[in-house]
Design a protein around this motif. Structure first.
Motif, mmCIF file in Angstrom:
data_model
loop_
_atom_site.group_PDB
_atom_site.id
_atom_site.type_symbol
_atom_site.label_atom_id
_atom_site.label_comp_id
_atom_site.label_asym_id
_atom_site.label_seq_id
_atom_site.Cartn_x
_atom_site.Cartn_y
_atom_site.Cartn_z
ATOM 1 N N GLU A 155 1.684 63.896 34.465
ATOM 2 C CA GLU A 155 0.488 63.174 34.897
ATOM 3 C C GLU A 155 0.834 61.692 35.064
ATOM 4 O O GLU A 155 1.154 61.008 34.086
ATOM 5 C CB GLU A 155 -0.634 63.339 33.873
ATOM 6 C CG GLU A 155 -1.110 64.772 33.692
ATOM 7 C CD GLU A 155 -2.241 64.858 32.683
ATOM 8 O OE1 GLU A 155 -3.113 63.951 32.672
ATOM 9 O OE2 GLU A 155 -2.251 65.818 31.894
ATOM 10 N N ARG A 156 0.737 61.187 36.313
ATOM 11 C CA ARG A 156 1.107 59.803 36.572
ATOM 12 C C ARG A 156 0.232 58.845 35.767
ATOM 13 O O ARG A 156 0.705 57.801 35.304
ATOM 14 C CB ARG A 156 0.978 59.504 38.071
ATOM 15 C CG ARG A 156 1.433 58.091 38.450
ATOM 16 C CD ARG A 156 1.540 57.936 39.947
ATOM 17 N NE ARG A 156 2.498 58.864 40.502
ATOM 18 C CZ ARG A 156 3.822 58.649 40.533
ATOM 19 N NH1 ARG A 156 4.321 57.556 39.966
ATOM 20 N NH2 ARG A 156 4.641 59.532 41.078
ATOM 21 N N GLN A 157 -1.077 59.206 35.623
ATOM 22 C CA GLN A 157 -1.980 58.327 34.879
ATOM 23 C C GLN A 157 -1.509 58.155 33.430
ATOM 24 O O GLN A 157 -1.571 57.070 32.853
ATOM 25 C CB GLN A 157 -3.401 58.911 34.912
ATOM 26 C CG GLN A 157 -4.433 58.019 34.249
ATOM 27 C CD GLN A 157 -5.838 58.618 34.364
ATOM 28 O OE1 GLN A 157 -6.053 59.652 34.987
ATOM 29 N NE2 GLN A 157 -6.804 57.943 33.744
ATOM 30 N N GLN A 204 1.633 55.787 33.378
ATOM 31 C CA GLN A 204 1.279 54.380 33.527
ATOM 32 C C GLN A 204 0.557 53.855 32.289
ATOM 33 O O GLN A 204 0.799 52.732 31.830
ATOM 34 C CB GLN A 204 0.391 54.194 34.771
ATOM 35 C CG GLN A 204 1.084 54.586 36.076
ATOM 36 C CD GLN A 204 2.358 53.776 36.310
ATOM 37 O OE1 GLN A 204 2.420 52.584 36.019
ATOM 38 N NE2 GLN A 204 3.370 54.453 36.833
#
Length: 536
Positions: A10-12, A15
């Motif tokens: 999950e990129r979120q 980050q």
């Protein structure tokens, strides 16, 4: 700085984690990220992070399979699993792969910070342990030559730890294929020898080892030389099987050369005893005892030399070898006294005198003789480390007390009382550690005199500041480090010039001097002669 990699599909989450981690506070840095297990493998292999934060469910390769593969490859970093699934089976597998923590999503910033701080603390502790282990290994490598020398001494006198059994260290595996004999060498403490300082005495012993080994290696390809205590040393010879008569004759010739060379070059008297040849190395201590027994009883002189003796089965000719002081006992007693091990010294004296009580033929004269010999061993071994017994005892009183000894029990009580005084003295207790340091330094100098050797080098090796080490060395030896090193080099140079066929500049290089005029100046200053005067 600790390196942290993050693996999550999950990129979120990626980050958010990068923003949430207090990098500076943890002394950490980001070292890579990936969104599936396959890319995670590559990132971790290339970046070698200290900590990996990873999810379990990811495309291509899941987190647990990725961890398993990395562990098989030897990756030792820490793993923190951050998963949206609180599954006991997954947690159990994670423990099998030595995962540091298993946390369910979502995770709060304080919790994340606490977990990372705990893992970094583990890493710090492990790093400190590795550093200490590295220092220990470095010390072991440094001390290896001296540990090896101690092993040879123990093999010669029979004090090897029982755990060795018949195991031979790698450098001495050749002992299994040859025979063995010991030549005992004793410097006579009279005349010049009684007047020399501690530093001079150490140099004389160093010169004796050079002379003995130089001659011995011309006849036998492999020999070992080891100092025992005070005036005694051993040379272990390894004749080939089936050459007993030739080896015996060669050892007798060598013994005569030792005596003549030491008298000629050093103006010192010595005695040499030759033990019988043994067919297995575990019997080397028997040959040692025979060599010194032949010397002590003055039996079987070799024709043509008044101080060369050979063992010929003395015990069969009416003497009782059991009443002679064993080399092993004298060696162990000297070591115990030098290292201020009072309990060991007292025990050795008790065992020795207890053995005498049940033996026939123990006369008052023998008790007094043994008392004088044991006192001589104690005096000489203390002298070697800079302790003078006259500071604790009156010589005339000691002589009178020895004359009054008639029974083994009296001898035991008298010796144990003296040992307690010696080991309990404030000066002895306070400086025993320093003497061990100086013993190491002098041995190191004798091994590495040809190198560019400085006090700073040795201070790094013994972990003592240069200035403090300089004071310790001067207090124990009576001279500075540089003076002692110079005297060792010049003594070796004199021996090379006398018995070899080298030119002056070759000798200078071999003892550590590249500047030949400077070497020649030092040589004349210390010996009163020019180097060329000794070239034959």
């Amino acid at each position: 700085m600790w390196k942290i990699a993050i693996i999550d599909d999950e990129r979120q989450v990626l980050q958010g984690m990068k923003r949430a981690i207090p990098w500076e506070e943890l002394d950490a840095e980001w070292s890579g990220e990936a969104m599936n297990g396959a890319d995670g493998l590559n990132i971790i292999r290339s970046a070698q992070p200290d900590i990996v934060i990873t999810d379990i469910y990811m495309p291509l390769i899941n987190g647990l399979d990725m961890i398993e593969q990395l562990r098989k490859e030897g990756f030792s970093g820490k793993f923190i699993i951050l998963s949206g699934y609180s599954d006991f089976e997954y947690a159990r597998q994670a423990l099998r792969f030595n995962v540091s923590d298993y946390v369910s999503k979502p995770i709060s910033i304080p919790t994340l910070k606490t977990i990372l701080a705990k893992v970094i603390q583990e890493l710090t502790a492990e790093e400190e342990k590795r550093m200490k282990q590295g220092e220990l290994e470095q010390k072991l490598m440094l001390y290896e030559p001296f540990i090896e020398k101690e092993w040879v001494r123990s093999a010669a006198v029979g004090t090897l730890d029982s755990s060795y059994g018949t195991h031979l260290p790698k450098p001495y595996r050749y002992w299994e294929s040859c025979h063995h004999a010991v030549m005992g060498i004793e410097l006579v403490r009279e005349g010049r020898a009684c007047q020399c300082s501690l530093s001079d005495w150490n140099l004389f012993r160093f010169a004796v080892s050079n002379i003995v080994c130089e001659w011995a290696r011309r006849t036998f390809p492999f020999v070992e030389y080891a100092e025992l205590h005070s005036t005694r040393a051993v040379l272990i010879i390894h004749p080939q099987a089936g050459q007993t008569e030739q080896a015996q004759k060669a050892m007798e010739e060598l013994g005569a050369r030792f005596i003549d060379s030491i008298q000629s070059y050093l103006k010192l008297a010595c005695r040499v005893g030759i033990g019988s040849i043994k067919n297995v190395w575990t019997r080397i201590p028997d040959s040692t005892e025979e060599a010194f027994r032949a010397m002590d009883t003055r039996h079987t002189r070799v024709p043509g030399s008044s101080e060369l003796f050979v063992y010929k089965g003395i015990g069969e000719s009416g003497d009782n070898p059991a009443v002679l002081l064993p080399v092993k006992v004298s060696y162990e007693l000297a070591n115990a006294i030098k290292s201020a091990q009072e309990g060991d010294a007292q025990q050795l004296v008790a065992e020795l005198t207890s053995g005498l009580r049940n033996q026939a033929g123990i006369t008052p004269d023998y008790v007094r003789m043994l008392g004088s010999e044991l006192w001589g061993i104690i005096a000489y071994c203390l002298y070697e480390v800079g302790q003078v017994l006259e500071e604790l005892f009156n010589n005339e009183l000691i002589a009178r007390e020895i004359k009054e000894l008639t029974q083994p029990e009296q001898l035991q009580l008298w010796l144990q009382e003296k040992i307690s005084v010696i080991c309990g003295s404030r000066q002895w207790k306070g400086s025993s550690k320093h003497r061990k340091v100086v013993d190491f330094m002098t041995q190191y100098i004798h091994e590495h005199y040809a190198e560019d050797l400085t006090l700073a080098d040795l201070s790094d090796k013994v972990f003592i500041s240069r200035n403090h080490l300089s004071i310790i060395f001067k207090n124990i030896t009576g001279e500075t480090f540089n003076t002692y090193l110079t005297r060792v080099r010049i003594e070796k140079a004199r021996e090379l010039l006398t018995v070899g066929n080298l030119l002056v500049y070759e000798v200078a290089e071999q003892v550590g001097y590249k500047n030949v005029p400077y070497f020649s100046t030092l040589f004349k200053k210390l010996t009163g002669m020019n180097p060329t005067d000794l070239i034959k």
